[in-house]
Scaffold this motif. Structure first.
Motif, PDB file in Angstrom:
ATOM      1  N   VAL A  94       0.871  -1.164   0.000  1.00 51.29           N
ATOM      2  CA  VAL A  94       0.000   0.000   0.000  1.00 51.29           C
ATOM      3  C   VAL A  94       0.912   1.219   0.000  1.00 51.29           C
ATOM      4  CG1 VAL A  94      -1.622   1.371   1.356  1.00 51.29           C
ATOM      5  CG2 VAL A  94      -1.982  -1.080   1.097  1.00 51.29           C
ATOM      6  N   ILE A  95       0.772   2.046  -1.008  1.00 52.98           N
ATOM      7  CA  ILE A  95       1.628   3.226  -1.156  1.00 52.98           C
ATOM      8  C   ILE A  95       0.782   4.469  -0.915  1.00 52.98           C
ATOM      9  CG2 ILE A  95       3.110   4.538  -2.723  1.00 52.98           C
ATOM     10  CD1 ILE A  95       3.725   1.905  -4.135  1.00 52.98           C
ATOM     11  N   VAL A  96       1.262   5.311  -0.021  1.00 52.23           N
ATOM     12  CA  VAL A  96       0.584   6.562   0.309  1.00 52.23           C
ATOM     13  C   VAL A  96       1.526   7.710  -0.027  1.00 52.23           C
ATOM     14  CG1 VAL A  96      -0.516   7.922   2.116  1.00 52.23           C
ATOM     15  CG2 VAL A  96      -0.675   5.436   2.173  1.00 52.23           C
ATOM     16  N   GLU A  97       1.018   8.682  -0.773  1.00 51.00           N
ATOM     17  CA  GLU A  97       1.841   9.811  -1.201  1.00 51.00           C
ATOM     18  C   GLU A  97       1.111  11.111  -0.900  1.00 51.00           C
ATOM     19  OE1 GLU A  97       4.726   9.323  -4.792  1.00 51.00           O
ATOM     20  OE2 GLU A  97       2.992  10.444  -5.504  1.00 51.00           O
ATOM     21  N   ILE A  98       1.770  12.003  -0.141  1.00 48.82           N
ATOM     22  CA  ILE A  98       1.188  13.292   0.224  1.00 48.82           C
ATOM     23  C   ILE A  98       2.038  14.385  -0.410  1.00 48.82           C
ATOM     24  CG2 ILE A  98       0.475  14.792   2.117  1.00 48.82           C
ATOM     25  CD1 ILE A  98       1.292  11.251   3.011  1.00 48.82           C
ATOM     26  N   THR A  99       1.419  15.250  -1.200  1.00 47.89           N
ATOM     27  CA  THR A  99       2.129  16.306  -1.926  1.00 47.89           C
ATOM     28  C   THR A  99       1.511  17.650  -1.589  1.00 47.89           C
ATOM     29  OG1 THR A  99       2.457  14.743  -3.748  1.00 47.89           O
ATOM     30  CG2 THR A  99       2.910  17.051  -4.207  1.00 47.89           C
ATOM     31  N   ASP A 100       2.363  18.673  -1.413  1.00 45.45           N
ATOM     32  CA  ASP A 100       1.851  20.026  -1.217  1.00 45.45           C
ATOM     33  C   ASP A 100       2.709  21.015  -2.004  1.00 45.45           C
ATOM     34  OD1 ASP A 100       3.833  21.636   0.608  1.00 45.45           O
ATOM     35  OD2 ASP A 100       3.704  19.683   1.566  1.00 45.45           O
ATOM     36  N   ASP A 101       2.162  22.196  -2.260  1.00 42.56           N
ATOM     37  CA  ASP A 101       2.870  23.215  -3.031  1.00 42.56           C
ATOM     38  C   ASP A 101       3.461  24.298  -2.133  1.00 42.56           C
ATOM     39  OD1 ASP A 101       0.577  24.426  -2.169  1.00 42.56           O
ATOM     40  OD2 ASP A 101      -0.013  25.234  -4.122  1.00 42.56           O
ATOM     41  N   GLY A 102       3.852  23.907  -0.930  1.00 37.82           N
ATOM     42  CA  GLY A 102       4.364  24.867   0.043  1.00 37.82           C
ATOM     43  C   GLY A 102       5.814  25.241  -0.182  1.00 37.82           C
ATOM     44  N   GLN A 103       6.422  25.790   0.866  1.00 33.28           N
ATOM     45  CA  GLN A 103       7.768  26.354   0.766  1.00 33.28           C
ATOM     46  C   GLN A 103       8.867  25.305   0.835  1.00 33.28           C
ATOM     47  OE1 GLN A 103       7.682  28.999   4.085  1.00 33.28           O
ATOM     48  NE2 GLN A 103       7.676  27.353   5.626  1.00 33.28           N
ATOM     49  N   GLY A 104       8.553  24.057   1.162  1.00 32.31           N
ATOM     50  CA  GLY A 104       9.547  22.992   1.181  1.00 32.31           C
ATOM     51  C   GLY A 104      10.443  23.066   2.406  1.00 32.31           C
ATOM     52  N   GLY A 105      11.554  22.336   2.340  1.00 28.75           N
ATOM     53  CA  GLY A 105      12.508  22.323   3.437  1.00 28.75           C
ATOM     54  C   GLY A 105      12.213  21.311   4.524  1.00 28.75           C
ATOM     55  N   ALA A 106      11.225  20.443   4.334  1.00 28.86           N
ATOM     56  CA  ALA A 106      10.924  19.429   5.353  1.00 28.86           C
ATOM     57  C   ALA A 106      11.992  18.334   5.331  1.00 28.86           C
ATOM     58  CB  ALA A 106       9.546  18.824   5.110  1.00 28.86           C
ATOM     59  N   SER A 107      12.289  17.782   6.479  1.00 24.06           N
ATOM     60  CA  SER A 107      13.280  16.715   6.572  1.00 24.06           C
ATOM     61  C   SER A 107      12.978  15.845   7.786  1.00 24.06           C
ATOM     62  CB  SER A 107      14.705  17.283   6.681  1.00 24.06           C
ATOM     63  OG  SER A 107      14.844  18.044   7.864  1.00 24.06           O
ATOM     64  N   MET A 108      13.538  14.620   7.767  1.00 21.17           N
ATOM     65  CA  MET A 108      13.358  13.701   8.894  1.00 21.17           C
ATOM     66  C   MET A 108      14.507  13.899   9.874  1.00 21.17           C
ATOM     67  SD  MET A 108      11.699  10.137   7.548  1.00 21.17           S
ATOM     68  CE  MET A 108      12.819   9.775   6.224  1.00 21.17           C
ATOM     69  N   ARG A 109      14.304  14.781  10.840  1.00 24.09           N
ATOM     70  CA  ARG A 109      15.308  15.026  11.879  1.00 24.09           C
ATOM     71  C   ARG A 109      15.061  14.094  13.060  1.00 24.09           C
ATOM     72  NH1 ARG A 109      13.791  20.046   9.997  1.00 24.09           N
ATOM     73  NH2 ARG A 109      12.150  20.165  11.581  1.00 24.09           N
ATOM     74  N   PRO A 110      16.137  13.632  13.717  1.00 26.33           N
ATOM     75  CA  PRO A 110      15.957  12.766  14.888  1.00 26.33           C
ATOM     76  C   PRO A 110      15.084  13.436  15.936  1.00 26.33           C
ATOM     77  CG  PRO A 110      18.261  12.800  14.208  1.00 26.33           C
ATOM     78  CD  PRO A 110      17.555  13.848  13.388  1.00 26.33           C
ATOM     79  N   GLY A 111      14.068  12.710  16.377  1.00 26.49           N
ATOM     80  CA  GLY A 111      13.150  13.244  17.369  1.00 26.49           C
ATOM     81  C   GLY A 111      12.041  14.091  16.795  1.00 26.49           C
ATOM     82  N   GLY A 112      12.059  14.351  15.483  1.00 23.11           N
ATOM     83  CA  GLY A 112      11.030  15.173  14.854  1.00 23.11           C
ATOM     84  C   GLY A 112       9.790  14.371  14.518  1.00 23.11           C
ATOM     85  N   GLY A 113       8.747  15.093  14.069  1.00 21.80           N
ATOM     86  CA  GLY A 113       7.482  14.434  13.753  1.00 21.80           C
ATOM     87  C   GLY A 113       7.586  13.467  12.595  1.00 21.80           C
ATOM     88  N   LEU A 114       8.301  13.853  11.523  1.00 20.00           N
ATOM     89  CA  LEU A 114       8.432  12.962  10.371  1.00 20.00           C
ATOM     90  C   LEU A 114       9.247  11.724  10.729  1.00 20.00           C
ATOM     91  CD1 LEU A 114       8.999  15.503   7.450  1.00 20.00           C
ATOM     92  CD2 LEU A 114       6.919  14.258   8.031  1.00 20.00           C
ATOM     93  N   SER A 115      10.250  11.905  11.577  1.00 15.77           N
ATOM     94  CA  SER A 115      11.026  10.744  12.027  1.00 15.77           C
ATOM     95  C   SER A 115      10.145   9.779  12.818  1.00 15.77           C
ATOM     96  CB  SER A 115      12.204  11.211  12.883  1.00 15.77           C
ATOM     97  OG  SER A 115      12.963  10.111  13.334  1.00 15.77           O
ATOM     98  N   GLY A 116       9.223  10.319  13.632  1.00 15.37           N
ATOM     99  CA  GLY A 116       8.295   9.468  14.358  1.00 15.37           C
ATOM    100  C   GLY A 116       7.370   8.699  13.428  1.00 15.37           C
ATOM    101  N   LEU A 117       6.940   9.349  12.322  1.00 14.68           N
ATOM    102  CA  LEU A 117       6.111   8.651  11.346  1.00 14.68           C
ATOM    103  C   LEU A 117       6.898   7.538  10.658  1.00 14.68           C
ATOM    104  CD1 LEU A 117       4.182  11.603   9.646  1.00 14.68           C
ATOM    105  CD2 LEU A 117       3.357  10.031  11.401  1.00 14.68           C
ATOM    106  N   ALA A 118       8.181   7.801  10.367  1.00 11.67           N
ATOM    107  CA  ALA A 118       9.016   6.755   9.773  1.00 11.67           C
ATOM    108  C   ALA A 118       9.161   5.577  10.726  1.00 11.67           C
ATOM    109  CB  ALA A 118      10.383   7.323   9.403  1.00 11.67           C
ATOM    110  N   ASP A 119       9.269   5.869  12.027  1.00 15.77           N
ATOM    111  CA  ASP A 119       9.338   4.788  13.018  1.00 15.77           C
ATOM    112  C   ASP A 119       8.036   3.991  13.045  1.00 15.77           C
ATOM    113  OD1 ASP A 119      11.862   5.565  13.682  1.00 15.77           O
ATOM    114  OD2 ASP A 119      11.276   6.693  15.465  1.00 15.77           O
ATOM    115  N   ARG A 120       6.907   4.691  12.933  1.00 18.79           N
ATOM    116  CA  ARG A 120       5.619   3.988  12.909  1.00 18.79           C
ATOM    117  C   ARG A 120       5.530   3.079  11.686  1.00 18.79           C
ATOM    118  NH1 ARG A 120       0.172   4.636  14.754  1.00 18.79           N
ATOM    119  NH2 ARG A 120       0.681   6.444  16.012  1.00 18.79           N
TER     120      ARG A 120
END
Length: 360
Positions: free
Chosen positions: A306-332
């Protein structure tokens, strides 16, 4: 098959010449240098053949991980690499592949002209070639089991961390929200009980206040339960659940879901929370004017994804930093052997993708 013939012709000639010269000149030490070059050539052509099979036939053969003792001099390390079993498996493939490709080459030419050969014979030959390549160019059974065990161990560790973080979040929400409300309800009812005989009006006001607090506590408990596992996800599936998330987002979100049949509940909940957290981040931090959520089921030889893809036209610059929200999603995602990737150049757009296996 046609493209593989010239490649493996060159590989066969180079390997035979280099090993013949290297072995015959070992007595003057020049042979060691020639064999070093031969080793590099063998590994290089093995990698090229893996790439050819991946591009031409869509067969992904993992590169074997070569581990050996790194201690000692350069020549000691080189000799250990030269005598590594994978070196000889690669060499065996290159020596066998040349006559095999020579046979496949006229067969492929015939398959272009004679349709039944192309439709019925070539696929069988290709399947046999793939079996040979997997056996010699890919990791052996022990290496595969070792890599899988290491991957599962890392996934389990990340899953334990994610579960612990989720437990702390639930405890915090209970302590700061519903628990405080229920304590206030108990105190309010106790005060109302003590005033019931002497001051009925004041007791009524306290009961009304306790009633309001009780309704707020129920609402907070409902929100907490929805955060653990939303009812709409269990009742109506991922399509309705993601549409519900999109409707609550303050910016327009386009949702396209093509998942049939329904995946396991763990996959659905993981996809749901990844999308929910990403939409929250987009609304708060991305400065986007719109977003898009695509989810689909993809068949793979190793099992459906199952592939889920979320795209937005915002300012960018998001990254998976240790302890960050995206890193927590990667752990999930890792708890079910899934992988999450983030592509977010400065200036956007941002694309967050999660590949979630239906079997793990």
């Amino acid at each position: 098959m046609i493209a593989g013939f010239p490649l493996n012709l060159v590989a066969f000639v180079l390997v035979v010449v280099l090993f013949s010269v290297g072995v015959s000149t070992l007595v003057v030490w020049l042979g060691l240098v020639v064999l070093l070059v031969a080793t590099k050539v063998v590994f290089g052509f093995a990698a090229t053949n893996r790439a050819l099979l991946r591009g031409a036939l869509g067969v992904d053969i993992p590169t074997p991980r070569i581990s050996y003792d790194e201690s000692g001099s350069f020549w000691h390390r080189y000799l250990r690499r030269l005598t590594h079993p994978q070196m000889w498996r690669n060499l065996a493939y290159l020596l066998i592949a040349f006559p095999l490709h020579a046979f496949e080459f006229p067969l492929a030419i015939a398959g272009v002209i004679i349709l039944p050969v192309g439709l019925f014979v070539l696929p069988v030959i290709a399947a046999l070639h793939i079996m040979l390549a997997r056996a010699l160019l890919g990791p052996n059974t022990t290496e595969q089991l070792t890599q899988k065990a290491e991957r599962l161990q890392a996934s389990r560790a990340r899953g334990v961390d994610a579960a612990e973080a989720e437990r702390r979040r639930i405890e915090r929400d209970l302590h700061d929200g519903a628990q405080q409300r229920l304590v206030a309800v108990a105190m309010g009812l106790g005060r109302a009980k003590s005033k019931m005989a002497a001051d009925p009006e004041a007791a009524k006001a306290l009961i009304d206040e306790a009633h309001a607090d009780a309704k707020l506590a129920v609402s907070e408990l409902r929100d907490l339960a929805r955060g653990i596992y939303p009812a709409v996800l269990g009742d109506r599936g991922l399509d309705a659940a993601l549409s519900s998330l999109a409707a609550k987002c303050p910016i327009p979100v386009e949702v396209n879901v093509r998942i049939d049949p329904r995946p396991p509940a763990a996959v659905e909940s993981t996809a749901y929370f990844i999308v929910g957290e990403c939409l929250t981040n987009i609304a708060k931090h991305a400065g986007a004017s719109e977003a898009r959520v695509n989810a689909w089921r993809e068949e793979r030889p190793t099992g459906d994804l199952v592939i889920v893809e979320i795209t937005d036209d915002g300012q960018g610059g998001a990254s998976m930093r240790p302890g960050g929200g995206l890193s927590g999603l990667a752990d999930r995602a890792a708890t079910i052997d899934g992988v999450m990737t983030v592509v977010s150049p400065i200036g956007g757009p941002t694309v967050i993708r999660a590949d979630l296996p239906c079997v793990w």
